[in-house]
Design a protein around this motif. Structure first.
Motif, PDB file in Angstrom:
ATOM      1  N   ASN A   1     -26.037  31.302   0.036  1.00 58.14           N
ATOM      2  CA  ASN A   1     -26.210  30.915   1.485  1.00 58.14           C
ATOM      3  C   ASN A   1     -24.786  31.859   1.952  1.00 58.14           C
ATOM      4  OD1 ASN A   1     -28.868  29.984   1.416  1.00 58.14           O
ATOM      5  ND2 ASN A   1     -27.987  28.073   1.233  1.00 58.14           N
ATOM      6  N   THR A   2     -24.843  32.005   3.309  1.00 59.24           N
ATOM      7  CA  THR A   2     -23.465  32.523   3.817  1.00 59.24           C
ATOM      8  C   THR A   2     -22.717  31.254   4.024  1.00 59.24           C
ATOM      9  OG1 THR A   2     -24.656  32.271   6.123  1.00 59.24           O
ATOM     10  CG2 THR A   2     -24.388  34.282   5.090  1.00 59.24           C
ATOM     11  N   SER A   3     -23.258  30.095   4.024  1.00 62.25           N
ATOM     12  CA  SER A   3     -22.335  28.799   4.212  1.00 62.25           C
ATOM     13  C   SER A   3     -21.623  28.697   3.048  1.00 62.25           C
ATOM     14  CB  SER A   3     -22.967  27.760   4.791  1.00 62.25           C
ATOM     15  OG  SER A   3     -24.289  27.456   3.898  1.00 62.25           O
ATOM     16  N   THR A   4     -22.280  28.893   2.069  1.00 56.47           N
ATOM     17  CA  THR A   4     -21.615  28.727   0.505  1.00 56.47           C
ATOM     18  C   THR A   4     -20.499  29.649   0.501  1.00 56.47           C
ATOM     19  OG1 THR A   4     -23.912  27.914  -0.218  1.00 56.47           O
ATOM     20  CG2 THR A   4     -22.180  28.669  -1.789  1.00 56.47           C
ATOM     21  N   VAL A   5     -20.869  30.790   0.727  1.00 54.88           N
ATOM     22  CA  VAL A   5     -19.812  31.843   0.743  1.00 54.88           C
ATOM     23  C   VAL A   5     -18.738  31.318   1.554  1.00 54.88           C
ATOM     24  CG1 VAL A   5     -19.209  34.211   1.316  1.00 54.88           C
ATOM     25  CG2 VAL A   5     -21.231  33.749   0.284  1.00 54.88           C
TER      26      VAL A   5
END
Length: 166
Positions: free
Chosen positions: A135-139
């Motif tokens: 997920n972009t939030s994880t990145v």
């Protein structure tokens, strides 16, 4: 290979930290690309697809018995002899910010890969997210934590951390 060869080689080296293994895995990546080119669905850019293959091959290698055996062996016999290193490795080691490079390479893989893809390869968060299947939030979280770890390692070792944006 002409288009992405050197980039893929550097990317794989950031995972393996071993130039010989990097050469072998780079060849495997491009053989795999060639064999599966007709299966490329063009849902992403070709660059993203090739990077994804390289990342997967690198991670597979790091999970392999050959790698774990090499790490155990190297821990007993490792000696740094910079005079005998290949020119490509010397070039990397002579980068303007040697200390930062060394600290990035010491990071855990999950932080190192996002830092390298985002800063060194200059990929967007969305592209990194797609390549790593996160997920972009994880990145974003891994980028922040990776930067924090780098900042802390510079403070602990007494280095300059002005160039690191937290």
């Amino acid at each position: 290979m002409n288009r992405f060869g050197e980039e893929i080689k550097r990317l794989i080296f950031s995972f393996t930290k071993n130039w010989t293994v990097t050469e072998d895995l780079t060849q495997e990546v491009f053989v795999s690309v060639y064999l599966h080119l007709e299966g490329f669905r063009e849902e992403s850019q070709i660059k993203t697809w090739v990077y994804r293959i390289a990342i997967n091959k690198s991670k597979d290698y790091l999970r392999s018995w050959a790698y774990r055996k090499m790490v155990i062996t190297d821990s007993f016999t490792q000696e740094k002899d910079y005079l005998n290193e290949q020119p490509d490795i010397l070039l990397v080691k002579n980068l303007e910010n040697q200390q930062l490079f060394e600290q990035v390479m010491k990071l855990p893989l999950k932080y190192r890969e996002v830092i390298i893809l985002f800063y060194l390869k200059e990929l967007s968060i969305e592209e990194v997210s797609e390549m790593l299947q996160l997920n972009t939030s994880t990145v974003k979280t891994r980028l922040k934590r990776g930067r924090d770890k780098l900042k802390n390692s510079f403070i602990v070792e007494g280095g300059n951390h002005d160039g690191i944006k937290a």
